[in-house]
Write an enzyme that holds these catalytic residues in place. Structure first.
Site, mmCIF file in Angstrom:
data_model
loop_
_atom_site.group_PDB
_atom_site.id
_atom_site.type_symbol
_atom_site.label_atom_id
_atom_site.label_comp_id
_atom_site.label_asym_id
_atom_site.label_seq_id
_atom_site.Cartn_x
_atom_site.Cartn_y
_atom_site.Cartn_z
ATOM 1 N N HIS A 15 14.314 -6.693 6.353
ATOM 2 C CA HIS A 15 13.546 -7.936 6.500
ATOM 3 C C HIS A 15 14.186 -9.035 5.652
ATOM 4 O O HIS A 15 15.220 -8.832 5.005
ATOM 5 C CB HIS A 15 12.074 -7.705 6.160
ATOM 6 C CG HIS A 15 11.808 -7.177 4.779
ATOM 7 N ND1 HIS A 15 12.178 -7.856 3.629
ATOM 8 C CD2 HIS A 15 11.226 -6.026 4.353
ATOM 9 C CE1 HIS A 15 11.810 -7.164 2.586
ATOM 10 N NE2 HIS A 15 11.248 -6.034 2.983
ATOM 11 N N HIS A 18 15.399 -8.474 2.027
ATOM 12 C CA HIS A 18 16.713 -7.840 1.871
ATOM 13 C C HIS A 18 17.825 -8.872 2.055
ATOM 14 O O HIS A 18 18.822 -8.868 1.344
ATOM 15 C CB HIS A 18 16.900 -6.717 2.898
ATOM 16 C CG HIS A 18 15.867 -5.628 2.803
ATOM 17 N ND1 HIS A 18 14.992 -5.352 3.817
ATOM 18 C CD2 HIS A 18 15.564 -4.769 1.804
ATOM 19 C CE1 HIS A 18 14.196 -4.353 3.460
ATOM 20 N NE2 HIS A 18 14.526 -3.982 2.231
ATOM 21 N N CYS A 122 2.968 8.660 -6.361
ATOM 22 C CA CYS A 122 2.843 7.629 -5.332
ATOM 23 C C CYS A 122 4.125 7.595 -4.526
ATOM 24 O O CYS A 122 5.183 7.252 -5.051
ATOM 25 C CB CYS A 122 2.573 6.251 -5.928
ATOM 26 S SG CYS A 122 2.551 5.003 -4.619
ATOM 27 N N CYS A 134 -2.834 3.484 -7.799
ATOM 28 C CA CYS A 134 -1.468 2.959 -7.901
ATOM 29 C C CYS A 134 -1.540 1.468 -8.188
ATOM 30 O O CYS A 134 -2.273 0.749 -7.519
ATOM 31 C CB CYS A 134 -0.729 3.201 -6.589
ATOM 32 S SG CYS A 134 0.685 2.089 -6.380
ATOM 33 N N HIS A 138 -0.983 1.373 -3.290
ATOM 34 C CA HIS A 138 -0.657 2.363 -2.241
ATOM 35 C C HIS A 138 -1.671 3.517 -2.284
ATOM 36 O O HIS A 138 -1.284 4.652 -2.572
ATOM 37 C CB HIS A 138 0.726 2.966 -2.464
ATOM 38 C CG HIS A 138 1.856 1.989 -2.499
ATOM 39 N ND1 HIS A 138 2.678 1.831 -3.577
ATOM 40 C CD2 HIS A 138 2.306 1.126 -1.555
ATOM 41 C CE1 HIS A 138 3.608 0.912 -3.305
ATOM 42 N NE2 HIS A 138 3.397 0.466 -2.101
ATOM 43 N N LYS A 288 2.540 -11.284 2.033
ATOM 44 C CA LYS A 288 3.557 -10.305 1.675
ATOM 45 C C LYS A 288 4.274 -9.839 2.951
ATOM 46 O O LYS A 288 3.628 -9.662 3.980
ATOM 47 C CB LYS A 288 2.839 -9.125 0.999
ATOM 48 C CG LYS A 288 3.736 -8.188 0.243
ATOM 49 C CD LYS A 288 2.919 -7.145 -0.526
ATOM 50 C CE LYS A 288 3.855 -6.057 -1.032
ATOM 51 N NZ LYS A 288 3.152 -4.952 -1.685
ATOM 52 N N LYS A 291 5.495 -4.991 8.227
ATOM 53 C CA LYS A 291 5.929 -4.821 9.614
ATOM 54 C C LYS A 291 5.265 -5.840 10.528
ATOM 55 O O LYS A 291 5.843 -6.271 11.516
ATOM 56 C CB LYS A 291 5.621 -3.397 10.084
ATOM 57 C CG LYS A 291 6.676 -2.414 9.608
ATOM 58 C CD LYS A 291 6.327 -0.986 9.943
ATOM 59 C CE LYS A 291 7.218 -0.025 9.186
ATOM 60 N NZ LYS A 291 6.604 1.290 9.022
HETATM 61 ZN ZN LIG Z 1 2.515 2.922 -5.382
#
Ligand SMILES: [Zn+2]
Length: 470
Positions: A15, A18, A122, A134, A138, A288, A291
């Site tokens: 994305h 990167h 995690c 987390c 997550h 953020k 996908k």
């Molecule tokens: Zn995490």
């Protein structure tokens, strides 16, 4: 300069985040090469992450197949984004990687021991936490784990790491990140779990030497890529002898690079990196990147829709050295049209048109030198926006010079001197722009090349009417 990006895990396609890191590294590599310095620019993919295994299971395809497909998409950014990396390592297939990871493991054996471990792992972070939740949110990726693991005596390196960073032998930029790392180290370092049960890793990854029921922690494996990619003579040249070894990364992985990695190297008796530059994150349309960001976050779709110059220029001219930046296609279009089509393209076209109209295309000697471009200093500070803005200032200076001197109203001698100055300024721009926009710089250079200029043609198309990506 040995220059690296992080190697992303490949559970999905690349994305725009990167692309940001790759383009920043590419600017540094091109800038230092242009100054005649030897450069090795390295990137690649982390194929051995547990996240890749889970993504393959979810997609119902073999892990190697998913990893091959997504890693090819990362390597394939080279053409669309005009990247000039010298080597691309894939940790699951690079011939020397596994042996290199094993050698580092053996060299640190004096700091490794086995211990029973219970905690929450995690998978999203590929990291243990003593308790939930987390910190990155997550929740679905947390697994309660109770197993025997190998531990690395990180605690032993607390003082050495602190001294390394305080002395500046390991430079961390921006300074707020340096201070964050120092605070973490000086609060006390716990030993680090550096293996996983092979069963939990579904057999994916590098087995621990002498203990095949365990695989090497994926971060240990991934960090090692910075030296395993340099086999044989290249290792001596770029890791032992090279004065500057620079790692670029996002803010989420600084602890791994500024604490765990130097400690591994200290334990293994290996040379250390010299510089770390940490960039912040991009958001897309205020959110953020995920996908669901779709084409707006896909760098190749953006290049297809708007061209590589517009995409690189947005990343370099709009993203600040400190602080997150929000990407929208409207901002990309507005920036490209204002700076590239109206600013630079217009300048070069105007100058070439006047040289043809008044001087039959013949380039006169330069009358004077316009403002210098302080790109070096900005790039030494890893300030890509300031560097791009410095190049930009020369476009503005040249446009002001046209308005001020009005070459079309001058005597023949005054006209020649002014147009000579402007052609020279456009040539300087082509040189200065090359690390940032290599293809646009080549077009600018060709438009003002030779003793007699070619017929002017538009250098940039206006994007405001172009279609949306994805
Ligand atoms: Zn995490």
């Amino acid at each position: 300069m040995y220059l690296t990006t992080t190697i992303p895990y490949v559970n999905a396609r690349p994305h725009l985040g990167h692309a940001l890191e790759l383009v920043q590294a590419d600017v540094l590599a091109r800038h230092h090469r242009r100054r005649g310095e030897p450069v090795r620019f390295q990137t690649g993919t982390d194929d051995n992450s547990l996240k890749n295994v889970l993504a393959a299971e979810a997609a119902g395809v073999p892990v190697q197949e998913l990893v091959d497909r997504n890693a090819a998409a990362f390597e394939g950014l080279r053409g669309p984004l005009d990247l000039s990396f010298d080597s691309f390592i894939r940790t699951s297939v690079h011939p020397g990687h596994r042996a290199g990871v094993e050698r580092i493991w053996e060299a640190t054996r004096h700091d490794l021991y086995q211990r029973h471990y219970e905690g929450l792992y995690c998978v999203g972070c590929e990291q243990f936490y003593p308790e939930g939740p987390c910190p990155d949110g997550h929740e679905a990726a947390l697994q309660r784990v109770s197993e025997q693991n190998w531990f690395f005596r990180l605690s032993r390196y607390q003082d050495a790491l602190s001294e390394l960073i305080r002395s500046g032998r390991l430079r961390i930029e921006p300074v707020a990140r340096r201070n964050e790392v120092l605070a973490f180290i000086e609060a006390g370092l716990d030993d680090l779990s550096v293996s996983r049960s092979a069963a939990r890793a579904r057999g994916w990854g590098i087995p621990v030497p002498g203990d095949p029921d365990q695989v090497v922690y994926v971060w240990w494996d991934a960090l090692a890529n910075y030296v395993t990619a340099l086999e044989g003579d290249d290792y001596d040249r770029w890791w032992v002898s090279e004065r500057r070894k620079v790692h670029l990364m996002g803010k989420g992985v600084i602890r791994f690079h500024a604490v765990y990695w130097p400690a591994m190297l200290l334990s293994a008796g290996r040379p250390l990196p010299t510089e770390i530059f940490v960039h912040d994150y991009l958001t897309v349309d205020g959110r953020k990147i995920s996908k669901s960001s779709g084409g707006a976050a896909d760098p190749v779709a953006l290049v297809d829709a708007y061209g590589v110059d517009a995409v690189r220029w947005w990343l370099l001219r709009e993203v600040p050295r400190v602080g997150d930046a929000d990407f929208t296609e409207e901002r990309l279009v507005a920036r490209a049209d204002e700076d590239l089509a109206n600013g630079l393209g217009n300048l070069v076209n105007r100058v070439a048109t006047m040289v043809h109209r008044f001087l039959d295309g013949n380039v006169p000697p330069a009358g004077e030198e316009l403002a210098a471009v302080p790109v070096d200093e900005a790039l030494e500070a890893f300030d890509f926006r300031r560097a791009a803005t410095a190049v930009w200032a020369l476009v503005e200076e040249a446009n002001r010079y046209v308005e001020r001197t009005r070459p079309w109203q001058r005597s023949r001698a005054g006209q020649e001197a002014a147009l000579g100055t402007l052609v020279h300024a456009c040539r300087t721009l082509a040189v200065q722009l090359e690390p940032f926009l290599p293809t646009a710089a080549a077009r600018v250079a060709a438009a003002v090349a030779g003793e007699r200029l070619p017929r002017p043609e538009p250098l940039f198309r206006r994007l405001a009417t172009a279609g949306a990506a994805g």
